[in-house]
Design a protein around this motif. Structure first.
Motif, mmCIF file in Angstrom:
data_model
loop_
_atom_site.group_PDB
_atom_site.id
_atom_site.type_symbol
_atom_site.label_atom_id
_atom_site.label_comp_id
_atom_site.label_asym_id
_atom_site.label_seq_id
_atom_site.Cartn_x
_atom_site.Cartn_y
_atom_site.Cartn_z
ATOM 1 N N LYS A 7 0.852 -1.195 0.000
ATOM 2 C CA LYS A 7 0.000 0.000 0.000
ATOM 3 C C LYS A 7 0.883 1.239 0.000
ATOM 4 O O LYS A 7 1.853 1.326 0.755
ATOM 5 C CB LYS A 7 -0.918 -0.007 1.226
ATOM 6 C CG LYS A 7 -1.834 1.206 1.301
ATOM 7 C CD LYS A 7 -1.347 2.226 2.313
ATOM 8 C CE LYS A 7 -2.057 3.555 2.196
ATOM 9 N NZ LYS A 7 -1.635 4.515 3.225
ATOM 10 N N GLY A 151 -7.831 8.344 5.709
ATOM 11 C CA GLY A 151 -6.766 7.363 5.971
ATOM 12 C C GLY A 151 -7.192 5.941 5.643
ATOM 13 O O GLY A 151 -6.490 4.974 5.942
ATOM 14 N N ASP A 154 -5.344 2.407 4.177
ATOM 15 C CA ASP A 154 -4.655 1.390 5.004
ATOM 16 C C ASP A 154 -5.597 0.207 5.211
ATOM 17 O O ASP A 154 -5.201 -0.955 5.118
ATOM 18 C CB ASP A 154 -4.306 1.967 6.391
ATOM 19 C CG ASP A 154 -3.356 3.140 6.324
ATOM 20 O OD1 ASP A 154 -2.495 3.139 5.433
ATOM 21 O OD2 ASP A 154 -3.478 4.065 7.162
ATOM 22 N N LYS A 209 -1.642 8.923 13.122
ATOM 23 C CA LYS A 209 -2.299 8.734 11.822
ATOM 24 C C LYS A 209 -1.556 7.793 10.885
ATOM 25 O O LYS A 209 -1.988 7.554 9.761
ATOM 26 C CB LYS A 209 -2.487 10.094 11.146
ATOM 27 C CG LYS A 209 -3.415 10.954 11.988
ATOM 28 C CD LYS A 209 -4.137 11.998 11.181
ATOM 29 C CE LYS A 209 -5.332 12.522 11.951
ATOM 30 N NZ LYS A 209 -5.288 13.877 12.373
HETATM 31 MG MG MG Z 1 -2.598 7.485 5.809
#
Ligand code: MG
Ligand code: ADP
Ligand code: ASP
Length: 413
Positions: A7, A151, A154, A209
């Protein structure tokens, strides 16, 4: 043949040059004999730009349409990456969330993945393609586009790794691992060689984060071997693992911060059964997450209830509370947006005493006032004025000597 999910975050695909280097990394993994699935975020700054466009129209927007807009960033980056991979002589195919069917619930802007249909991906991998998948997005049963919360790529990567039973999930980002604190705030922060799923889960939910909380939940649940690595340099990164004895020796592993919350206090709440249920049901019905809650024992027949909500939901929460507050006969609602939460996290807290004392003493010595406190088995959090946040993080990093070597868990920078 082993299968790897890689990723790459926004900075890692932030320019054509960076996309080329991501392509080279994916091809290198394939040449080493792995099947490779790559999940990417939107190019750096792109999702923020899209969110700002939406917010520029109206403050409280339709979340279904918000998802239609913000999911667009990833469409560009997957296409560019697939083109870059092919330009380098390998074969690639890109897919949006709905095409390989990341089936989610319909909670727009913070949907949860329910199922991934892996057959199309597996088929392509068998044929020798590098499969490039848009992170952050899915589709609900009705066929509507959903997104997984900021986010969220992920989580896309970890969910894919679990669904495809991948041998590894490598999260490449702009730092070379998980640190004892955000390296952007604490220059003496150190990279952790390993961290337990539970600690990482607390760190993520308390504001670190580097990984989205849900991704860590899934990694723990499905035992996905997860590593956080730099896309800019070579290195071992940080490995998420089960907890071991060595980890318990370290009392505090990390200090985290979060400025995404706001505080609300309901004054003069009558002290009788059902009052808390009325207040918090109203917030739950509006899908507003409540975090810390404090209520005092009352001697006078009424009490104050204070809690925190996501800062973006602050105004909405005040509006939602108007009716239940009247219903229960409370006096007044007051609030504060400019607060921050600073937390100390460590599995060693289970077996060590005096952590809270050390934390509060350190903050007091710097004249920092604590507004709220909450604890769990492996964390202590305090709410304080946002303007003291960075000072508090550095003070606590020093107080728990996180800049010093703590055995083989911590690797010097
Ligand atoms: Mg991120
Ligand atoms: P990406 O775009 O690759 O997903 P993010 O910006 O979401 O990257 O996450 C990486 C950032 O997380 C780092 O640049 C760093 O500032 C921040 N961060 C916060 N806490 C930590 C921590 N404890 N360790 C490492 N990075 C952290
Ligand atoms: N592009 C999305 C965001 O900025 C998802 C991600 O970066 O993981 O939140």
């Amino acid at each position: 043949m082993s299968l790897i999910v890689q990723k790459f975050g926004g900075t890692s695909v932030g320019s054509i040059e960076r996309i080329r280097s991501v392509a080279a990394r994916a091809i290198a993994a394939q040449q080493q004999g792995h099947q490779v699935v790559v999940t990417v975020s939107a190019m750096a700054g792109e999702t923020n730009r899209l969110v700002a466009l939406v917010e520029g129209i109206i403050e409280r927007y339709n979340k279904r349409e918000y998802d239609v807009v913000v999911a667009a960033g990833e469409q560009v980056s997957i296409g560019l990456l697939a083109i870059a991979i092919e330009a380098m002589g390998a074969r690639a195919r890109s897919y949006l969330g709905w095409q390989v069917r990341f089936l989610t619930d319909s909670v727009y802007s913070k949907a949860r993945i329910q199922e991934i249909e892996g057959f199309r991906i597996r088929d392509d991998l068998e044929k020798g393609y590098i499969v490039v998948i848009a992170g952050f997005q899915g589709v609900d049963e009705k066929g509507d586009i959903t997104t997984l919360g900021r986010g969220g790529s992920d989580t896309s990567a970890v969910a894919l790794a679990a669904a495809l039973e991948a041998d590894r999930c490598d999260i490449y980002t702009d730092v070379d691992g998980v640190y004892t604190s955000d390296p952007r705030i604490v220059s003496s922060a150190r990279r952790l060689a390993r961290i337990s799923y539970d600690e990482m889960l607390e760190m993520a939910s308390l504001g670190a984060k580097v990984l989205q909380t849900r991704s860590v939940e899934l990694a723990k649940k499905y035992k996905v071997p997860l590593r956080v690595l730099s896309s800019l340099e070579e290195g071992e990164g940080t490995l998420l693992t089960e907890e071991d004895e060595l980890m318990e020796k370290v009392v505090v592993s990390a200090i985290t911060h979060n400025r995404d919350e706001a505080k609300i206090t309901i004054l003069g709440v009558p002290d009788r059964p059902g009052v808390a249920a009325t207040i918090f049901s109203a917030l739950a019905d509006a899908t507003i997450n409540v975090d810390m809650i404090i209520q005092n024992i009352s001697e006078s027949g009424e009490t104050d209830v204070t809690f925190t909500v996501p800062r973006g939901d602050y105004q909405h929460a005040l509006e939602v509370l108007a009716i239940p507050v009247k219903q229960i006969g409370a006096k007044e609602v007051v609030g504060n947006r400019t607060i921050a939460k600073v937390s100390a996290v460590g599995v060693g807290m289970r077996s060590h005493t005096g952590v809270a004392q050390r934390m509060f003493n350190a903050l007091a010595a710097d004249g920092i006032n604590i507004q709220m406190i909450s604890t769990s088995e492996i964390k202590i959090s305090v709410i304080l004025d946002e303007k003291y946040m960075e000072l508090a993080v550095r003070t606590l990093h020093d107080a728990f000597e996180l800049d010093k070597d703590a055995g083989d868990r911590v690797i010097a920078k």
